[in-house]
Write a protein that holds these residues in place. Structure first.
Motif, mmCIF file in Angstrom:
data_model
loop_
_atom_site.group_PDB
_atom_site.id
_atom_site.type_symbol
_atom_site.label_atom_id
_atom_site.label_comp_id
_atom_site.label_asym_id
_atom_site.label_seq_id
_atom_site.Cartn_x
_atom_site.Cartn_y
_atom_site.Cartn_z
ATOM 1 N N MET A 96 -10.108 -0.997 -0.881
ATOM 2 C CA MET A 96 -9.069 -1.338 0.087
ATOM 3 C C MET A 96 -9.344 -2.724 0.684
ATOM 4 O O MET A 96 -10.477 -3.031 1.052
ATOM 5 C CB MET A 96 -9.035 -0.284 1.207
ATOM 6 C CG MET A 96 -7.939 -0.487 2.234
ATOM 7 S SD MET A 96 -6.279 -0.405 1.533
ATOM 8 C CE MET A 96 -6.294 1.254 0.839
ATOM 9 N N LYS A 97 -8.308 -3.537 0.764
ATOM 10 C CA LYS A 97 -8.422 -4.857 1.383
ATOM 11 C C LYS A 97 -8.085 -4.737 2.875
ATOM 12 O O LYS A 97 -7.169 -4.005 3.249
ATOM 13 C CB LYS A 97 -7.455 -5.839 0.719
ATOM 14 C CG LYS A 97 -7.658 -6.034 -0.772
ATOM 15 C CD LYS A 97 -6.493 -6.819 -1.360
ATOM 16 C CE LYS A 97 -6.582 -6.891 -2.868
ATOM 17 N NZ LYS A 97 -5.351 -7.452 -3.467
ATOM 18 N N TYR A 98 -8.833 -5.491 3.674
ATOM 19 C CA TYR A 98 -8.595 -5.468 5.118
ATOM 20 C C TYR A 98 -8.378 -6.886 5.633
ATOM 21 O O TYR A 98 -8.814 -7.862 5.019
ATOM 22 C CB TYR A 98 -9.773 -4.824 5.859
ATOM 23 C CG TYR A 98 -9.953 -3.355 5.543
ATOM 24 C CD1 TYR A 98 -9.309 -2.377 6.300
ATOM 25 C CD2 TYR A 98 -10.749 -2.947 4.477
ATOM 26 C CE1 TYR A 98 -9.453 -1.032 5.996
ATOM 27 C CE2 TYR A 98 -10.898 -1.601 4.168
ATOM 28 C CZ TYR A 98 -10.256 -0.654 4.934
ATOM 29 O OH TYR A 98 -10.396 0.678 4.625
ATOM 30 N N MET A 99 -7.706 -6.984 6.758
ATOM 31 C CA MET A 99 -7.514 -8.258 7.443
ATOM 32 C C MET A 99 -7.880 -8.045 8.905
ATOM 33 O O MET A 99 -7.769 -6.931 9.439
ATOM 34 C CB MET A 99 -6.067 -8.744 7.301
ATOM 35 C CG MET A 99 -5.028 -7.766 7.805
ATOM 36 S SD MET A 99 -3.317 -8.166 7.285
ATOM 37 C CE MET A 99 -3.013 -9.663 8.191
ATOM 38 N N THR A 100 -8.342 -9.104 9.545
ATOM 39 C CA THR A 100 -8.719 -9.003 10.957
ATOM 40 C C THR A 100 -7.737 -9.819 11.790
ATOM 41 O O THR A 100 -7.519 -11.004 11.533
ATOM 42 C CB THR A 100 -10.149 -9.512 11.193
ATOM 43 O OG1 THR A 100 -11.046 -8.726 10.392
ATOM 44 C CG2 THR A 100 -10.540 -9.364 12.650
ATOM 45 N N VAL A 101 -7.130 -9.180 12.782
ATOM 46 C CA VAL A 101 -6.180 -9.828 13.676
ATOM 47 C C VAL A 101 -6.606 -9.537 15.112
ATOM 48 O O VAL A 101 -6.679 -8.376 15.513
ATOM 49 C CB VAL A 101 -4.740 -9.307 13.458
ATOM 50 C CG1 VAL A 101 -3.763 -10.056 14.365
ATOM 51 C CG2 VAL A 101 -4.337 -9.426 12.002
ATOM 52 N N LYS A 102 -6.927 -10.584 15.834
ATOM 53 C CA LYS A 102 -7.327 -10.423 17.238
ATOM 54 C C LYS A 102 -8.375 -9.314 17.409
ATOM 55 O O LYS A 102 -8.309 -8.490 18.319
ATOM 56 C CB LYS A 102 -6.108 -10.168 18.118
ATOM 57 C CG LYS A 102 -5.152 -11.359 18.212
ATOM 58 C CD LYS A 102 -3.969 -11.043 19.101
ATOM 59 C CE LYS A 102 -3.122 -12.266 19.410
ATOM 60 N NZ LYS A 102 -2.693 -13.052 18.271
ATOM 61 N N VAL B 133 2.570 -4.229 -9.471
ATOM 62 C CA VAL B 133 2.484 -5.694 -9.473
ATOM 63 C C VAL B 133 3.195 -6.263 -8.244
ATOM 64 O O VAL B 133 2.678 -7.164 -7.564
ATOM 65 C CB VAL B 133 3.087 -6.286 -10.768
ATOM 66 C CG1 VAL B 133 3.061 -7.822 -10.720
ATOM 67 C CG2 VAL B 133 2.331 -5.790 -11.996
ATOM 68 N N LEU B 134 4.375 -5.743 -7.941
ATOM 69 C CA LEU B 134 5.124 -6.212 -6.764
ATOM 70 C C LEU B 134 4.316 -6.026 -5.483
ATOM 71 O O LEU B 134 4.284 -6.897 -4.616
ATOM 72 C CB LEU B 134 6.450 -5.454 -6.651
ATOM 73 C CG LEU B 134 7.505 -5.750 -7.713
ATOM 74 C CD1 LEU B 134 8.686 -4.797 -7.581
ATOM 75 C CD2 LEU B 134 7.986 -7.201 -7.615
ATOM 76 N N LEU B 135 3.661 -4.888 -5.376
ATOM 77 C CA LEU B 135 2.890 -4.592 -4.173
ATOM 78 C C LEU B 135 1.643 -5.472 -4.087
ATOM 79 O O LEU B 135 1.331 -6.031 -3.029
ATOM 80 C CB LEU B 135 2.511 -3.110 -4.154
ATOM 81 C CG LEU B 135 1.969 -2.548 -2.850
ATOM 82 C CD1 LEU B 135 2.904 -2.830 -1.675
ATOM 83 C CD2 LEU B 135 1.725 -1.055 -2.984
ATOM 84 N N ALA B 136 0.943 -5.622 -5.201
ATOM 85 C CA ALA B 136 -0.238 -6.484 -5.226
ATOM 86 C C ALA B 136 0.134 -7.916 -4.871
ATOM 87 O O ALA B 136 -0.617 -8.611 -4.179
ATOM 88 C CB ALA B 136 -0.888 -6.431 -6.606
ATOM 89 N N LEU C 227 -5.505 -4.320 -6.991
ATOM 90 C CA LEU C 227 -5.117 -5.166 -8.125
ATOM 91 C C LEU C 227 -5.068 -6.624 -7.684
ATOM 92 O O LEU C 227 -4.325 -6.974 -6.767
ATOM 93 C CB LEU C 227 -3.745 -4.718 -8.642
ATOM 94 C CG LEU C 227 -3.128 -5.517 -9.794
ATOM 95 C CD1 LEU C 227 -3.991 -5.405 -11.054
ATOM 96 C CD2 LEU C 227 -1.704 -5.017 -10.070
ATOM 97 N N VAL C 228 -5.861 -7.472 -8.330
ATOM 98 C CA VAL C 228 -5.889 -8.910 -7.994
ATOM 99 C C VAL C 228 -5.228 -9.681 -9.125
ATOM 100 O O VAL C 228 -5.688 -9.649 -10.274
ATOM 101 C CB VAL C 228 -7.335 -9.399 -7.786
ATOM 102 C CG1 VAL C 228 -7.348 -10.899 -7.482
ATOM 103 C CG2 VAL C 228 -8.005 -8.621 -6.648
ATOM 104 N N LEU C 229 -4.152 -10.370 -8.809
ATOM 105 C CA LEU C 229 -3.431 -11.160 -9.807
ATOM 106 C C LEU C 229 -4.122 -12.507 -10.010
ATOM 107 O O LEU C 229 -4.608 -13.112 -9.064
ATOM 108 C CB LEU C 229 -1.982 -11.364 -9.360
ATOM 109 C CG LEU C 229 -1.175 -10.081 -9.135
ATOM 110 C CD1 LEU C 229 0.195 -10.399 -8.560
ATOM 111 C CD2 LEU C 229 -1.030 -9.292 -10.435
#
Length: 280
Positions: A1-7, A222-225, A254-256
């Motif tokens: 799972m990919k994560y992002m950090t916001v505030k 693919v669209l979601l990735a 999935l990494v394009l």
């Protein structure tokens, strides 16, 4: 799972959309199982709204999360523009919290622009935040000029997120809104990654089909990735079945390649000028 950090918040880039869920009794168990599958696999963001089935999606989410550790979830809901006054916001929030079975939201959004004075709407959201009923607030379906007006009113650092339509076929926000939000530290939530919300699916052009076939994945994966390729967008597809949820989870990993992305850019052109904001 990919994560992002916001505030300071660690958010899964793949969130759980709920538009259209909770409205059919014969689908309820399957929809709850799908949500729980996503949450047990590392997704921590759920997006809903009082508009979705007039609260039925919120009730479904409430049932899906009732036995889970609330502190591990990032729960988003939205209020109607005609509930944008501080008084109506408070009433809407109370009803949403009751349906969700929680005593606070992590993020509360104005669903789209209201005729009510924006400064008063902001004041209401800040009051709810100060009362501990919401942790963060933001908006949905706002364009760049709208966001600038919002920041001028609320100040830098106050707005957590803006949620807009974003997919491979609807890329207008890339021209100015996405860079602007990145500059101001405001999270971008992209809804309808398959463009299915308006019943008009994304046309499957040669590059999209070739990538899916070569990778042994579906076009939807693919669209979601693609929506998660930069690490800046939190995407919120709906999955009403466990199988669909598992497919979305696989797409999150999935990494394009640069070559694949370039091929998609040739078939689905990035914007070269300011585009009107699109919504569903």
């Amino acid at each position: 799972m990919k994560y992002m950090t916001v505030k300071g918040e660690k958010l899964s880039q793949l969130g759980l959309g709920t538009w259209g869920m909770g409205e059919k009794a014969n689908k309820r168990e399957e929809e709850i199982a799908a949500l729980r599958c996503g949450l047990s696999s590392g997704v921590n963001v759920i997006d809903t709204a009082e508009m979705y089935g007039e609260g039925q999606a919120e009730s479904l989410v409430g049932e899906a999360i009732k036995d889970l550790d609330r502190s591990q979830l990032f729960l988003i809901s939205k209020f109607y523009p005609w509930h944008a006054s501080p008084r109506e916001q408070k009433k809407s929030l109370a009803a949403s919290l009751k349906r969700l079975g929680t005593d606070y939201l992590d993020l509360y959004l104005l669903h789209w622009k209201s005729d009510y004075p924006l400064a008063e709407t902001v004041k209401g959201l800040q009051d709810l935040q100060a009362a501990g009923l919401i942790r963060h607030w933001g908006v949905s379906n706002f364009d760049t000029a709208d966001m600038q007006e919002l920041v001028d009113i609320a100040g830098e650092g106050a707005v957590f997120a803006n949620e807009d339509l974003y997919n491979l076929d609807k890329r207008g926000v890339e021209y100015d809104l996405l860079p602007w939000q990145k500059q101001h530290g405001i999270a971008f939530i992209g809804y309808s990654p398959f463009n299915s919300g308006n019943g008009q699916s994304i046309p499957v052009k040669a590059s999209l089909k070739q990538i899916a076939d070569k990778r042994g994945v579906s076009v939807h994966q693919v669209l979601l990735a693609w929506t998660m390729r930069t690490g800046q967008v939190l995407t919120i597809p709906k999955a009403s079945s466990v199988d669909h949820m598992r497919a979305n989870l696989a797409a999150a990993d999935l990494v394009l390649t640069a070559g694949e992305l370039a091929a998609l850019d040739r078939d689905y052109l990035p914007p070269k000028s300011k585009q009107p904001l699109e919504s569903i």
